[in-house]
Design an enzyme around this catalytic site. Structure first.
Site, PDB file in Angstrom:
ATOM      1  N   LYS A 191      77.945   0.890 -47.471  1.00 12.14           N
ATOM      2  CA  LYS A 191      78.457  -0.466 -47.310  1.00 12.14           C
ATOM      3  C   LYS A 191      79.248  -0.898 -48.553  1.00 12.14           C
ATOM      4  O   LYS A 191      79.337  -0.160 -49.523  1.00 12.14           O
ATOM      5  CB  LYS A 191      77.304  -1.425 -47.003  1.00 12.14           C
ATOM      6  CG  LYS A 191      76.603  -1.115 -45.660  1.00 12.14           C
ATOM      7  CD  LYS A 191      77.432  -1.494 -44.448  1.00 12.14           C
ATOM      8  CE  LYS A 191      77.092  -0.777 -43.163  1.00 12.14           C
ATOM      9  NZ  LYS A 191      75.729  -0.844 -42.681  1.00 12.14           N
TER      10      LYS A 191
HETATM   11  C1  LIG Z   1      74.969  -0.896 -41.396  1.00 15.45           C
HETATM   12  C2  LIG Z   1      74.899  -1.813 -40.254  1.00 15.45           C
HETATM   13  C3  LIG Z   1      73.686  -2.367 -39.824  1.00 15.45           C
HETATM   14  C4  LIG Z   1      72.343  -1.948 -40.337  1.00 15.45           C
HETATM   15  O1  LIG Z   1      72.116  -2.068 -41.650  1.00 15.45           O
HETATM   16  P1  LIG Z   1      71.024  -1.109 -42.377  1.00 15.45           P
HETATM   17  O2  LIG Z   1      70.870  -1.730 -43.706  1.00 15.45           O
HETATM   18  O3  LIG Z   1      71.632   0.257 -42.415  1.00 15.45           O
HETATM   19  O4  LIG Z   1      69.767  -1.154 -41.560  1.00 15.45           O
HETATM   20  C5  LIG Z   1      73.714  -3.298 -38.809  1.00 15.45           C
HETATM   21  N1  LIG Z   1      74.854  -3.652 -38.216  1.00 15.45           N
HETATM   22  C6  LIG Z   1      76.043  -3.123 -38.569  1.00 15.45           C
HETATM   23  C7  LIG Z   1      77.265  -3.593 -37.878  1.00 15.45           C
HETATM   24  C8  LIG Z   1      76.102  -2.170 -39.586  1.00 15.45           C
HETATM   25  O5  LIG Z   1      77.273  -1.623 -39.905  1.00 15.45           O
END
Ligand SMILES: *Cc1c(COP(=O)(O)O)cnc(C)c1O
Length: 376
Positions: A191
């Site tokens: 991210k």
């Molecule tokens: C990465 C992501 C998540 C989940 O986040 P995590 O921290 O990996 O559990 C949820 N929604 C979207 C759109 C994502 O890209």
């Protein structure tokens, strides 16, 4: 072989280890402590709009708690953007509720207000008003929040904003994650900022935040012994991980400007290429962090498909990836309802995410440009 160019890889700012060291020095090696409080404070200051933030073990955990706080229960229906990562929808099923998937609209690739309203009306007509709406800001692009908020308010449905990919993005000057009754953020490894793994729930009130923290720490009642009147979860963020987050917050805006420059770079490459569109904001109302830069390829015009380009880049050790495959096309969600046409489906067929890290070097970009121009 050239070294691998990743789609999006962790990019440390420099001070992360200082905060982690502090946690060791003071022995706060636990799912609570000064870094957790500090990271929450940093996030509240950053996204503003009087938000209250609870740091958790993941974005998925944050979504799960948002659904619990929205009182989503067995057999309830939750409307969810189909074009997204599966983590947006999985927590609906954790609650034994039923996802109803909704198509995207062309401009933002996010939840289509028209299909959203149609789904709500259909639910009401069948005596089952949806319990919640999950809207996603895909690849950092804000959804049409005015229209979606108005619908959520008109019908009195809880709005949950999945801003996992959109920390730092804004719509009409307001940060993504702060529009809905709840918002969620993710700090997973790929991210825009990462704590290796982690997430946060954005709440409107201090009471909701405290309730989320209570549920995330095994729902322990106020008593000297261990007393429980509700089912709890182990979802709190560790103080070590939060230390990485505090360091990352110091470089967040810098990372956003790098990622936005990547988007400019791709716009430049494809500006005279018929049949390739780079995904970007349609008006000044939208400000995307451009977490990932994406293109849509019309193979009938270009003579090559998104898969041709993906394999071409792969040969040169450059990672790219098809857009999210919509949830209504996923085998695991086969049995659930879908409202919409084929916007999301077409995006999946034609779209590709290109290397977008804030740590791409000029040499990386040269390699990418050369490789793409070779195929063109
Ligand atoms: C990465 C992501 C998540 C989940 O986040 P995590 O921290 O990996 O559990 C949820 N929604 C979207 C759109 C994502 O890209």
């Amino acid at each position: 072989m050239n070294s691998k160019i990743w789609l999006s890889s962790p990019h440390m700012g420099g001070n992360e280890q200082k905060y982690v060291q502090e946690a060791f020095d003071t022995n706060w090696v636990a799912p609570l402590g000064p870094n957790v409080n500090g990271f929450e404070q940093d996030l509240e200051n950053y996204i503003g709009e009087k938000s209250k933030v609870a740091c958790l073990s993941s974005g998925t955990a944050a979504l799960h708690l948002a659904l619990i706080l929205a009182n989503v229960q067995q057999d309830d229906e939750v409307l969810c953007q189909s074009m997204t990562f599966s983590a947006s929808a999985n927590p609906i099923v954790y609650q034994k509720a039923k996802p109803v998937f909704i198509d995207s609209e062309e401009d933002t690739w996010n939840l289509c207000p028209l299909h959203l309203e149609a789904a709500i009306k259909d639910g009401i007509a069948k005596g089952k008003k949806p319990k919640a709406i999950i809207v996603v800001h895909l690849y950092g692009m804000p959804a049409k929040m005015d229209a979606i908020l108005a619908i959520a308010q008109q019908y009195g449905v809880t709005l949950i904003e999945d801003a996992a990919e959109a920390l730092g993005s804004s719509y009409k000057g307001q940060k993504c994650g702060t529009f809905g009754d709840f918002g969620i953020l993710s700090f997973n490894g790929n991210k825009i900022i990462t704590t290796s793994g982690g997430g946060a729930l954005v709440c409107k009130t201090e009471a909701s935040k405290q309730k989320a923290i209570f549920l995330a720490t095994q729902a322990r009642d106020n008593a000297p012994h261990y007393q429980h009147s509700e089912i709890g979860y182990n979802y709190r963020m560790s103080n070590i991980v939060a230390g990485i987050g505090r360091g990352q917050m110091e470089v967040l805006d810098k990372h956003i400007s790098y990622r936005r420059n990547n988007n400019q770079f791709y716009q430049e490459i494809f500006k005279d290429v018929n049949g390739v569109t780079v995904f970007k904001e349609t008006t000044n109302d939208f400000f995307s962090n451009h977490w990932l830069s994406c293109i849509v390829i019309d193979a009938a015009i270009t003579g090559f498909s998104r898969e041709d380009l993906r394999l071409h880049l792969e040969k040169e050790n450059i990672e790219s990836r098809p857009l999210w495959k919509p949830m209504h096309l996923q085998p695991v969600f086969n049995d659930y309802k879908y409202f919409g046409a084929n916007i999301a489906e077409n995006l999946f067929k034609k779209g590709l995410c290109l290397p977008s890290g804030s740590n791409l070097t000029d040499a990386d970009r040269e390699r990418i440009a050369k490789s793409i121009k070779n195929l063109l």
